[in-house]
Design a protein around this motif. Structure first.
Motif, PDB file in Angstrom:
ATOM      1  N   GLU A 254      -9.211   2.288  -0.181  1.00  0.00           N
ATOM      2  CA  GLU A 254      -9.715   2.011  -1.529  1.00  0.00           C
ATOM      3  C   GLU A 254     -10.468   3.214  -2.089  1.00  0.00           C
ATOM      4  O   GLU A 254     -10.264   3.604  -3.242  1.00  0.00           O
ATOM      5  CB  GLU A 254     -10.649   0.795  -1.500  1.00  0.00           C
ATOM      6  CG  GLU A 254     -11.327   0.510  -2.832  1.00  0.00           C
ATOM      7  CD  GLU A 254     -12.426  -0.534  -2.715  1.00  0.00           C
ATOM      8  OE1 GLU A 254     -13.312  -0.558  -3.586  1.00  0.00           O
ATOM      9  OE2 GLU A 254     -12.419  -1.315  -1.738  1.00  0.00           O
ATOM     10  N   GLN A 255     -11.340   3.803  -1.279  1.00  0.00           N
ATOM     11  CA  GLN A 255     -12.104   4.969  -1.733  1.00  0.00           C
ATOM     12  C   GLN A 255     -11.172   6.083  -2.199  1.00  0.00           C
ATOM     13  O   GLN A 255     -11.388   6.681  -3.269  1.00  0.00           O
ATOM     14  CB  GLN A 255     -12.993   5.492  -0.597  1.00  0.00           C
ATOM     15  CG  GLN A 255     -13.770   6.761  -0.963  1.00  0.00           C
ATOM     16  CD  GLN A 255     -14.309   7.503   0.255  1.00  0.00           C
ATOM     17  OE1 GLN A 255     -14.240   7.006   1.384  1.00  0.00           O
ATOM     18  NE2 GLN A 255     -14.826   8.700   0.039  1.00  0.00           N
TER      19      GLN A 255
ATOM     20  N   GLU B 119       0.817  -1.216   0.000  1.00  0.00           N
ATOM     21  CA  GLU B 119       0.000   0.000   0.000  1.00  0.00           C
ATOM     22  C   GLU B 119       0.846   1.260   0.000  1.00  0.00           C
ATOM     23  O   GLU B 119       0.488   2.272  -0.610  1.00  0.00           O
ATOM     24  CB  GLU B 119      -0.941   0.012   1.214  1.00  0.00           C
ATOM     25  CG  GLU B 119      -2.066  -1.011   1.172  1.00  0.00           C
ATOM     26  CD  GLU B 119      -1.658  -2.374   1.690  1.00  0.00           C
ATOM     27  OE1 GLU B 119      -0.446  -2.543   2.038  1.00  0.00           O
ATOM     28  OE2 GLU B 119      -2.508  -3.276   1.761  1.00  0.00           O
TER      29      GLU B 119
ATOM     30  N   VAL C 221      -6.515  -2.020  -8.483  1.00  0.00           N
ATOM     31  CA  VAL C 221      -6.471  -1.367  -7.170  1.00  0.00           C
ATOM     32  C   VAL C 221      -7.726  -1.700  -6.364  1.00  0.00           C
ATOM     33  O   VAL C 221      -7.658  -1.936  -5.153  1.00  0.00           O
ATOM     34  CB  VAL C 221      -6.310   0.164  -7.331  1.00  0.00           C
ATOM     35  CG1 VAL C 221      -6.488   0.881  -5.992  1.00  0.00           C
ATOM     36  CG2 VAL C 221      -4.940   0.496  -7.924  1.00  0.00           C
ATOM     37  N   LYS C 222      -8.853  -1.748  -7.020  1.00  0.00           N
ATOM     38  CA  LYS C 222     -10.100  -2.082  -6.337  1.00  0.00           C
ATOM     39  C   LYS C 222     -10.053  -3.489  -5.748  1.00  0.00           C
ATOM     40  O   LYS C 222     -10.550  -3.741  -4.648  1.00  0.00           O
ATOM     41  CB  LYS C 222     -11.276  -1.959  -7.309  1.00  0.00           C
ATOM     42  CG  LYS C 222     -12.642  -2.150  -6.651  1.00  0.00           C
ATOM     43  CD  LYS C 222     -13.755  -1.876  -7.636  1.00  0.00           C
ATOM     44  CE  LYS C 222     -15.126  -2.075  -6.988  1.00  0.00           C
ATOM     45  NZ  LYS C 222     -15.370  -1.121  -5.893  1.00  0.00           N
TER      46      LYS C 222
ATOM     47  N   GLU D  64      -7.355  -5.070  -4.779  1.00  0.00           N
ATOM     48  CA  GLU D  64      -6.240  -5.245  -3.854  1.00  0.00           C
ATOM     49  C   GLU D  64      -6.357  -4.409  -2.589  1.00  0.00           C
ATOM     50  O   GLU D  64      -5.533  -4.553  -1.686  1.00  0.00           O
ATOM     51  CB  GLU D  64      -4.922  -4.894  -4.564  1.00  0.00           C
ATOM     52  CG  GLU D  64      -4.544  -5.832  -5.699  1.00  0.00           C
ATOM     53  CD  GLU D  64      -4.131  -7.210  -5.202  1.00  0.00           C
ATOM     54  OE1 GLU D  64      -3.659  -7.327  -4.057  1.00  0.00           O
ATOM     55  OE2 GLU D  64      -4.277  -8.186  -5.973  1.00  0.00           O
ATOM     56  N   THR D  65      -7.330  -3.511  -2.518  1.00  0.00           N
ATOM     57  CA  THR D  65      -7.462  -2.633  -1.352  1.00  0.00           C
ATOM     58  C   THR D  65      -8.895  -2.674  -0.844  1.00  0.00           C
ATOM     59  O   THR D  65      -9.770  -3.286  -1.446  1.00  0.00           O
ATOM     60  CB  THR D  65      -7.076  -1.182  -1.711  1.00  0.00           C
ATOM     61  OG1 THR D  65      -7.901  -0.728  -2.796  1.00  0.00           O
ATOM     62  CG2 THR D  65      -5.618  -1.086  -2.111  1.00  0.00           C
ATOM     63  N   GLY D  66      -9.139  -1.991   0.255  1.00  0.00           N
ATOM     64  CA  GLY D  66     -10.481  -1.960   0.820  1.00  0.00           C
ATOM     65  C   GLY D  66     -10.675  -0.736   1.695  1.00  0.00           C
ATOM     66  O   GLY D  66      -9.733   0.015   1.987  1.00  0.00           O
TER      67      GLY D  66
ATOM     68  N   LEU E 137      -9.029   5.044  -5.468  1.00  0.00           N
ATOM     69  CA  LEU E 137      -9.867   5.019  -6.663  1.00  0.00           C
ATOM     70  C   LEU E 137     -10.296   6.425  -7.066  1.00  0.00           C
ATOM     71  O   LEU E 137     -10.450   6.718  -8.257  1.00  0.00           O
ATOM     72  CB  LEU E 137     -11.090   4.133  -6.439  1.00  0.00           C
ATOM     73  CG  LEU E 137     -10.807   2.642  -6.246  1.00  0.00           C
ATOM     74  CD1 LEU E 137     -12.107   1.869  -6.074  1.00  0.00           C
ATOM     75  CD2 LEU E 137     -10.008   2.066  -7.413  1.00  0.00           C
TER      76      LEU E 137
END
Length: 489
Positions: free
Chosen positions: A247-248, A204, A238-239, A241-243, A251
């Motif tokens: 993520e927000q 990250e 990216v969506k 692999e992240t949360g 993105l």
């Protein structure tokens, strides 16, 4: 308690600190490394884009702004320059007739080419679209949003107040013309992003380090390079692999200003309830060109009319306000000020509120919606001069709820956008708990214009007596903290 401005000062335009006029012609976007140069994420950041004076403005841009003190250690005044209020250089001579006056929001001038409002590209310059597949979620290259009428012609048949022309339309802001990308080779950034997500686990920190340094057109270039060079979709990778709020935020950066605005207004009206704050942030105080771009992109993306979706989600009075805002027919800032028209608008504002038992909301909203930022600044100045009350205080007294918030947002966008954003950021963090979603939206949108971001940090320190980045560190943690700090640095 609202900030009380120094006496006999006026408010700053929605531009940023200006120094001496540039020597020679205005400088355009300074492109990154030359073709073939591999600029990876370990290289120095891409240079800040440079902007020329706004179209229709006098040469040299707006005059220098007022007097927020810079943070301790931030630069020094230019030599042989008289010190003014809060240690800022004293104002320069008045600008030519029709130029925005030096106002009371207080940013010390800097000796660099004048910049245009939020992310606006240089006059007459169009960034070439990247050949090949367009970035995920964006329309085909070569599309240009609807443009306004020729100079002096009214838009959509709506003339300016008291017969004044609409003026020459300003171009869209940087990142609001689909297909525009910064020149340069972005394969190194694409490789670094893929490496951060390839294999077991996700780096990250590397994602944040690469993505947080990019301006809108550089971001579009990286996204296109990722698709062409790697053969994958950066947004989808990216969506997956992240949360969460990391993520927000990531993105949001990848989407870019236009498509993220479109996603935000859709989020504001979808499902039960309405996120009024999000509609205010995205739609109010915008240029006609940017609103037209948002309307067109919303229709392409969701196959729905944004105006109808917003109207259906709001009550009568605010629905009518936003309906008129979304006509995108406000006066352009290139129209010279008409002092008689300004005085008439000031009297109408007073007579529609303080002189009545029930406010004439339609009259008030009409003035706010059709007035350019330049006109709103003059209305604000003239209202205080005539009635000895700041217009924002009058709005707070006469209105409440969403209508109050909307009118104040439009007024502050015209008079002091940096202070507006400083207040909005503090609202995300004040009280019990942090409103993480709001913080992400607002930090990302401030991040797109680096010079405006510096002004927001100065305004925040001036208003709240704290360092903005330190305040964000107190209210966030983990990867979200790292992303928010990187975007604000």
């Amino acid at each position: 308690m609202s900030y009380q401005y120094p006496p006999n000062q006026q408010q700053a335009p929605y531009g940023y600190p200006q120094g001496a006029p540039p020597q020679g012609p205005p400088q355009g976007y300074q492109q990154g490394p030359p073709q073939g140069y591999q600029q990876g994420y370990q290289q120095p950041p891409h240079p800040q884009q440079q902007y020329g004076p706004p179209q229709g403005a006098p040469h040299g841009g707006p005059p220098p702004q007022g007097h927020y003190p810079p943070p301790q250690g931030y630069g020094q005044p230019p030599p042989q320059q008289q010190q003014g209020y809060y240690g800022a250089p004293s104002p320069q001579p008045p600008a030519p007739y029709g130029a925005p006056p030096a106002h009371h929001s207080g940013y010390p001038p800097q000796h660099q080419p004048p910049q245009q409002p939020y992310g606006q590209p240089p006059p007459g310059q169009q960034y070439p679209p990247q050949h090949g597949q367009p970035p995920h979620g964006q329309p085909p290259h070569g599309y240009a949003p609807p443009q306004g009428p020729p100079h002096g012609a009214p838009m959509h048949g709506v003339p300016g107040a008291y017969g004044a022309p609409m003026g020459a339309p300003a171009p869209p802001s940087l990142g609001y013309v689909p297909g525009q990308v910064a020149p340069g080779d972005f394969r190194a950034e694409a490789d670094a992003l893929r490496k951060a997500m390839k294999g077991f686990g996700t780096d990250e920190r590397a994602l944040i380090q690469v993505l947080s340094r990019l301006d809108p057109l550089q971001m579009a270039g990286v996204r296109a390079a990722y698709s062409k060079h790697i053969g994958r979709d950066l947004y989808k990778d990216v969506k997956s692999e992240t949360g969460g709020h990391l993520e927000q935020g990531l993105l949001a950066v990848i989407e870019g200003p236009l498509m993220y605005d479109v996603a935000c207004v859709h989020e504001a009206v979808k499902g039960a309830g309405t996120k009024e704050w999000l509609l205010n942030d995205i739609l109010l105080g915008r240029s006609n060109a940017d609103l037209q771009a948002i309307l067109a992109a919303y229709h392409r993306t969701y196959h729905r009319q944004l105006t109808r979706d917003v109207e259906d989600d709001l009550s009568f009075k605010t629905a009518e306000l936003f309906k008129n805002v979304l006509r995108a027919t406000r006066h352009e800032d290139s129209v010279p000020i008409n002092p008689q028209a300004i005085e008439a608008e000031v009297r109408t504002l007073h007579d529609s509120t303080a002189a009545r038992m029930v406010n004439n909301v339609i009259e008030v909203c009409g003035i706010f919606v059709r007035s350019s930022n330049t006109e709103l600044r003059e209305i604000d100045r003239a209202f205080q001069a005539r009635y000895h009350t700041p217009l924002d205080k009058h709005v707070e007294k006469e209105f409440s709820g969403h209508m109050e918030d909307a009118l104040l947002h439009m007024l502050r966008t015209a008079t002091d956008p940096a202070m507006r954003d400083a207040i909005l950021l503090e609202e995300c963090m004040a009280g019990m708990g942090t409103k993480d979603e709001r913080l992400v939206v607002r930090v990302v949108r401030v991040h797109w214009d680096r010079q405006h971001k510096e002004m927001v940090k100065r305004a925040y320190r001036h208003r709240f007596g704290k360092d903005l980045i330190a305040r964000v560190r107190e209210e966030t943690s983990g990867d979200l903290e790292k992303l928010m700090v990187a975007l604000l640095e």
